[in-house]
Design a protein around this motif. Structure first.
Motif, short mmCIF file in Angstrom:
data_model
loop_
_atom_site.label_atom_id
_atom_site.label_comp_id
_atom_site.label_asym_id
_atom_site.label_seq_id
_atom_site.Cartn_x
_atom_site.Cartn_y
_atom_site.Cartn_z
N GLN A 264 0.83 -1.22 0.00
CA GLN A 264 0.00 0.00 0.00
C GLN A 264 0.86 1.26 0.00
OE1 GLN A 264 -2.43 -0.91 3.46
NE2 GLN A 264 -4.26 -0.74 2.16
N ASN A 265 1.95 1.24 0.76
CA ASN A 265 2.83 2.40 0.82
C ASN A 265 3.41 2.72 -0.56
OD1 ASN A 265 3.88 1.02 3.86
ND2 ASN A 265 2.78 2.96 3.74
N LEU A 266 3.77 1.68 -1.30
CA LEU A 266 4.40 1.87 -2.61
C LEU A 266 3.39 2.08 -3.73
CD1 LEU A 266 7.36 -0.69 -2.52
CD2 LEU A 266 7.31 1.71 -1.79
N ALA A 267 2.22 1.48 -3.60
CA ALA A 267 1.22 1.53 -4.67
C ALA A 267 0.77 2.96 -4.98
CB ALA A 267 0.02 0.66 -4.31
N ILE A 268 0.76 3.81 -3.98
CA ILE A 268 0.29 5.19 -4.20
C ILE A 268 1.37 6.10 -4.79
CG2 ILE A 268 -1.48 5.06 -2.41
CD1 ILE A 268 0.41 6.66 -0.60
N LEU A 269 2.60 5.60 -4.86
CA LEU A 269 3.71 6.42 -5.36
C LEU A 269 3.82 6.31 -6.87
CD1 LEU A 269 6.41 5.58 -2.66
CD2 LEU A 269 4.77 7.47 -2.69
N PRO A 270 4.39 7.32 -7.51
CA PRO A 270 4.57 7.26 -8.96
C PRO A 270 5.54 6.15 -9.38
CG PRO A 270 4.91 9.50 -8.14
CD PRO A 270 4.82 8.60 -6.95
N ASP A 271 5.35 5.62 -10.56
CA ASP A 271 6.28 4.66 -11.13
C ASP A 271 7.68 5.28 -11.19
OD1 ASP A 271 4.04 3.14 -11.48
OD2 ASP A 271 4.17 3.04 -13.67
N GLU A 272 8.68 4.43 -11.11
CA GLU A 272 10.09 4.83 -11.21
C GLU A 272 10.54 5.74 -10.07
OE1 GLU A 272 11.18 6.10 -15.14
OE2 GLU A 272 10.16 4.41 -16.07
N SER A 273 9.85 5.68 -8.94
CA SER A 273 10.29 6.43 -7.76
C SER A 273 11.54 5.79 -7.18
CB SER A 273 9.18 6.42 -6.69
OG SER A 273 8.06 7.14 -7.12
N ILE A 274 12.23 6.55 -6.38
CA ILE A 274 13.39 6.05 -5.64
C ILE A 274 12.97 5.98 -4.17
CG2 ILE A 274 15.77 6.49 -4.96
CD1 ILE A 274 16.07 7.99 -7.66
N ILE A 275 13.15 4.80 -3.58
CA ILE A 275 12.75 4.56 -2.20
C ILE A 275 14.01 4.48 -1.34
CG2 ILE A 275 11.46 3.02 -0.67
CD1 ILE A 275 9.84 4.31 -3.06
N ILE A 276 14.09 5.33 -0.32
CA ILE A 276 15.23 5.36 0.59
C ILE A 276 14.84 4.64 1.88
CG2 ILE A 276 16.88 6.81 1.83
CD1 ILE A 276 17.02 7.15 -1.22
N LEU A 277 15.63 3.63 2.22
CA LEU A 277 15.38 2.86 3.44
C LEU A 277 16.61 2.88 4.34
CD1 LEU A 277 13.72 -0.30 1.83
CD2 LEU A 277 12.55 1.64 2.89
N LYS A 278 16.38 2.68 5.63
CA LYS A 278 17.46 2.47 6.59
C LYS A 278 17.70 0.96 6.68
CE LYS A 278 15.17 4.23 9.91
NZ LYS A 278 14.69 4.66 11.21
N PRO A 279 18.82 0.53 7.25
CA PRO A 279 19.07 -0.91 7.35
C PRO A 279 18.01 -1.66 8.16
CG PRO A 279 21.09 0.30 7.78
CD PRO A 279 19.97 1.31 7.68
N ASN A 280 17.33 -0.98 9.09
CA ASN A 280 16.32 -1.66 9.91
C ASN A 280 14.91 -1.51 9.32
OD1 ASN A 280 16.02 1.06 10.50
ND2 ASN A 280 15.56 0.71 12.66
N GLN A 281 14.80 -1.08 8.07
CA GLN A 281 13.52 -1.00 7.39
C GLN A 281 13.48 -2.09 6.32
OE1 GLN A 281 13.63 3.26 6.23
NE2 GLN A 281 11.60 3.36 7.20
N PHE A 282 12.30 -2.67 6.17
CA PHE A 282 12.16 -3.79 5.25
C PHE A 282 10.90 -3.62 4.41
CE2 PHE A 282 14.30 -5.16 9.10
CZ PHE A 282 15.47 -5.69 8.57
N LEU A 283 10.94 -4.16 3.21
CA LEU A 283 9.75 -4.21 2.36
C LEU A 283 9.08 -5.56 2.56
CD1 LEU A 283 11.19 -2.81 -1.01
CD2 LEU A 283 9.90 -1.58 0.73
N THR A 284 7.77 -5.56 2.64
CA THR A 284 7.05 -6.84 2.69
C THR A 284 7.22 -7.51 1.33
OG1 THR A 284 4.99 -5.90 1.89
CG2 THR A 284 5.34 -5.90 4.31
N ALA A 285 6.88 -8.80 1.25
CA ALA A 285 6.99 -9.53 -0.01
C ALA A 285 6.15 -8.87 -1.10
CB ALA A 285 6.57 -10.98 0.19
N GLU A 286 4.94 -8.45 -0.74
CA GLU A 286 4.08 -7.76 -1.71
C GLU A 286 4.68 -6.41 -2.13
OE1 GLU A 286 0.41 -7.64 0.47
OE2 GLU A 286 -0.45 -9.25 -0.75
#
Length: 170
Positions: free
Chosen positions: A124-146
């Protein structure tokens, strides 16, 4: 009373028009920023060729810098700023600026940059963002499988930064 209604109608029309108008300028450190009329007339301001020096001064709220003064005044006018930056500048953006500042960062005029507070980023967090966005994460942040699937489908780029500080904050 009719005259007051007319004035109110004119003000509302000006506000509506302002929301739809944008202004674009190339940043040049040696030049003065535009005057305040820009953000009186425009709700969206794009600054091209933003430099690391401007980011550092803005983050530190260095009001000796006329561009910083101008941007801060624009923020007080509720202007939405878009900063066009190069890919290599991503590591120079403080995470707090990505999360909390009313600024949109766009790499190479095509790829908006986003970050998240939560440790698990969902589809859901990613679905609302535009295509080809750049996502910045910290080492303790994870993306779910979906979210990983959505990242691939939307051709997004994931960048994991070592910590919340950027290079110049160390």
């Amino acid at each position: 009373m009719a005259k007051l209604d007319q004035v109110i109608e004119q003000v509302l029309a000006k506000i509506k028009l302002r929301k739809q108008q944008s202004y674009e300028i190339d940043y040049q450190n040696q030049n003065l920023p535009p005057n305040e009329q820009v953000y009186i007339d425009n709700a969206n301001v794009t600054i091209n060729d933003v430099t690391i020096d401007l980011l550092v001064n803005l983050y530190r709220i260095n009001t000796n810098d006329s561009w910083v003064q101008w941007i801060l005044q624009g923020i007080s006018f509720q202007v939405i700023f878009t900063f066009h930056i190069s890919l290599y500048m991503i590591n120079f953006i403080p995470k707090k600026m990505l999360l909390d500042w009313p600024v949109i960062f766009i790499v190479d005029k095509n790829h908006p940059v986003f970050s998240f507070y939560q440790n698990f980023v969902s589809r859901q967090n990613l679905a609302i963002l535009p295509d080809e966005s750049i996502i910045i994460l910290k080492p303790n942040q994870f993306l779910t499988a979906e979210a990983e699937e959505t990242l691939q489908l939307k051709r997004m780029t994931k960048k994991v930064r070592g910590d919340e500080d950027c290079i110049w904050q160390k």
